[in-house]
Write a protein that holds these residues in place. Structure first.
Motif, short mmCIF file in Angstrom:
data_model
loop_
_atom_site.label_atom_id
_atom_site.label_comp_id
_atom_site.label_asym_id
_atom_site.label_seq_id
_atom_site.Cartn_x
_atom_site.Cartn_y
_atom_site.Cartn_z
N ASP A 127 0.81 -1.21 0.00
CA ASP A 127 0.00 0.00 0.00
C ASP A 127 0.85 1.26 0.00
OD1 ASP A 127 0.94 -0.14 2.57
OD2 ASP A 127 -1.01 -0.05 3.54
N ARG A 128 2.16 1.10 -0.10
CA ARG A 128 3.11 2.22 -0.22
C ARG A 128 4.39 1.68 -0.83
NH1 ARG A 128 3.33 3.12 5.96
NH2 ARG A 128 2.81 0.99 6.36
N ALA A 129 5.32 2.56 -1.12
CA ALA A 129 6.59 2.12 -1.72
C ALA A 129 7.30 1.16 -0.77
CB ALA A 129 7.48 3.32 -2.02
N VAL A 130 7.86 0.08 -1.35
CA VAL A 130 8.61 -0.89 -0.55
C VAL A 130 9.98 -1.10 -1.16
CG1 VAL A 130 6.55 -2.11 0.28
CG2 VAL A 130 7.67 -2.88 -1.80
N LEU A 131 10.95 -1.36 -0.30
CA LEU A 131 12.28 -1.72 -0.76
C LEU A 131 12.25 -3.17 -1.20
CD1 LEU A 131 14.41 -0.04 2.02
CD2 LEU A 131 14.49 0.51 -0.42
N LEU A 132 12.83 -3.44 -2.36
CA LEU A 132 12.87 -4.81 -2.86
C LEU A 132 14.13 -5.51 -2.40
CD1 LEU A 132 11.58 -4.21 -6.49
CD2 LEU A 132 10.33 -5.23 -4.56
N HIS A 133 14.04 -6.83 -2.30
CA HIS A 133 15.15 -7.68 -1.90
C HIS A 133 15.39 -8.72 -2.99
CE1 HIS A 133 13.77 -5.92 1.85
NE2 HIS A 133 14.99 -6.12 2.29
N ALA A 134 16.61 -9.20 -3.07
CA ALA A 134 16.97 -10.20 -4.08
C ALA A 134 16.02 -11.39 -3.96
CB ALA A 134 18.41 -10.64 -3.89
N GLY A 135 15.43 -11.79 -5.09
CA GLY A 135 14.54 -12.94 -5.14
C GLY A 135 13.08 -12.61 -4.93
N ASP A 136 12.74 -11.33 -4.66
CA ASP A 136 11.34 -10.97 -4.48
C ASP A 136 10.54 -11.27 -5.73
OD1 ASP A 136 11.47 -10.11 -1.85
OD2 ASP A 136 11.51 -7.97 -2.35
N ARG A 137 9.31 -11.73 -5.54
CA ARG A 137 8.37 -11.99 -6.63
C ARG A 137 7.32 -10.90 -6.62
NH1 ARG A 137 6.70 -16.55 -4.17
NH2 ARG A 137 4.71 -16.26 -5.20
N ILE A 138 7.09 -10.28 -7.76
CA ILE A 138 6.13 -9.19 -7.91
C ILE A 138 5.00 -9.70 -8.78
CG2 ILE A 138 5.79 -6.85 -8.79
CD1 ILE A 138 8.94 -6.59 -8.51
N LEU A 139 3.75 -9.47 -8.34
CA LEU A 139 2.59 -9.86 -9.14
C LEU A 139 1.82 -8.61 -9.52
CD1 LEU A 139 0.96 -12.25 -10.31
CD2 LEU A 139 -0.42 -12.16 -8.21
N ILE A 140 1.67 -8.40 -10.83
CA ILE A 140 0.91 -7.29 -11.38
C ILE A 140 -0.11 -7.91 -12.33
CG2 ILE A 140 1.01 -5.24 -12.84
CD1 ILE A 140 3.81 -4.74 -11.69
N GLY A 141 -1.39 -7.79 -11.97
CA GLY A 141 -2.41 -8.50 -12.73
C GLY A 141 -2.16 -9.98 -12.60
N THR A 142 -1.99 -10.66 -13.73
CA THR A 142 -1.66 -12.09 -13.69
C THR A 142 -0.20 -12.33 -14.10
OG1 THR A 142 -2.40 -12.39 -15.96
CG2 THR A 142 -4.04 -12.76 -14.23
N THR A 143 0.58 -11.25 -14.18
CA THR A 143 1.97 -11.35 -14.62
C THR A 143 2.91 -11.34 -13.43
OG1 THR A 143 1.39 -10.15 -16.64
CG2 THR A 143 3.73 -10.31 -16.10
N GLU A 144 3.77 -12.35 -13.36
CA GLU A 144 4.75 -12.41 -12.28
C GLU A 144 6.11 -11.94 -12.78
OE1 GLU A 144 6.82 -15.89 -9.83
OE2 GLU A 144 4.70 -15.63 -9.34
N LEU A 145 6.74 -11.09 -11.99
CA LEU A 145 8.07 -10.57 -12.27
C LEU A 145 8.96 -10.95 -11.09
CD1 LEU A 145 6.87 -6.94 -13.09
CD2 LEU A 145 7.21 -8.79 -14.74
N SER A 146 10.26 -11.01 -11.30
CA SER A 146 11.20 -11.30 -10.22
C SER A 146 12.37 -10.34 -10.31
CB SER A 146 11.74 -12.73 -10.34
OG SER A 146 10.70 -13.66 -10.25
N VAL A 147 12.98 -10.05 -9.17
CA VAL A 147 14.15 -9.16 -9.15
C VAL A 147 15.32 -9.88 -8.50
CG1 VAL A 147 12.92 -6.96 -9.22
CG2 VAL A 147 13.30 -8.07 -7.03
N PHE A 148 16.50 -9.63 -9.05
CA PHE A 148 17.72 -10.27 -8.56
C PHE A 148 18.88 -9.32 -8.61
CE2 PHE A 148 15.05 -13.68 -10.16
CZ PHE A 148 15.10 -14.58 -9.12
N SER A 149 19.86 -9.54 -7.75
CA SER A 149 21.12 -8.80 -7.83
C SER A 149 21.80 -9.21 -9.12
CB SER A 149 22.02 -9.14 -6.64
OG SER A 149 21.44 -8.72 -5.45
N TRP A 150 22.55 -8.32 -9.69
CA TRP A 150 23.21 -8.58 -10.95
C TRP A 150 24.58 -7.95 -10.95
CZ3 TRP A 150 23.60 -4.78 -15.17
CH2 TRP A 150 24.23 -5.31 -16.30
N VAL A 151 25.57 -8.72 -11.30
CA VAL A 151 26.93 -8.21 -11.42
C VAL A 151 27.38 -8.52 -12.82
CG1 VAL A 151 29.27 -8.38 -10.55
CG2 VAL A 151 27.35 -8.66 -8.98
N SER A 152 27.89 -7.50 -13.51
CA SER A 152 28.32 -7.70 -14.91
C SER A 152 29.63 -8.43 -14.99
CB SER A 152 28.43 -6.36 -15.62
OG SER A 152 29.32 -5.50 -14.96
#
Length: 127
Positions: A102-127
């Motif tokens: 219900d407000r902005a949240v800090l994301l953590h590695a591996g969090d799963r985000i659901l928008i509508g029926t679409t699932e997204l994931s976020v991860f740390s990334w090192v080039s």
């Protein structure tokens, strides 16, 4: 698929203070740039000062063809201190690891985000 845009600090939208994190929702370390957003269509690199607008609107950085997604559903803001996700006033809400935010949240590695029926994931990334 790199559709995210770079903003100068003066263009970075204001965000509300992040929600306090509960020990039960953390999956991994708090995300900082660079990070990667995984979508059904590919990945988006989350670099410093990047804003990713998510929705059905053609102008969205991440366009979701999903009837349960609002035109301007959510956005991810990458700051030096972390990666924030916020609902942009959607009807059906934004969920992180199964909990509606219900407000902005800090994301953590591996969090799963659901928008509508679409699932997204976020991860740390090192080039």
């Amino acid at each position: 698929m790199e559709r995210s845009r770079r903003f100068t600090p003066s263009q970075t939208p204001s965000v509300r203070a992040p929600a306090p994190s509960s020990g039960t929702r953390k999956k991994g370390a708090q995300l900082v740039a660079p990070a990667r957003l995984l979508t059904p269509a590919g990945s988006i690199d989350l670099l410093d000062d990047t804003v990713v607008n998510i929705g059905r609107d053609e102008a969205s950085d991440l366009l979701l063809d999903d009837a349960l997604t609002s035109r301007r559903h959510a956005r991810i803001v990458v700051l030096r201190t972390g990666v924030l996700l916020e609902d942009a006033g959607s009807k059906n809400g934004v969920y992180v690891n199964g909990a509606r935010i219900d407000r902005a949240v800090l994301l953590h590695a591996g969090d799963r985000i659901l928008i509508g029926t679409t699932e997204l994931s976020v991860f740390s990334w090192v080039s």
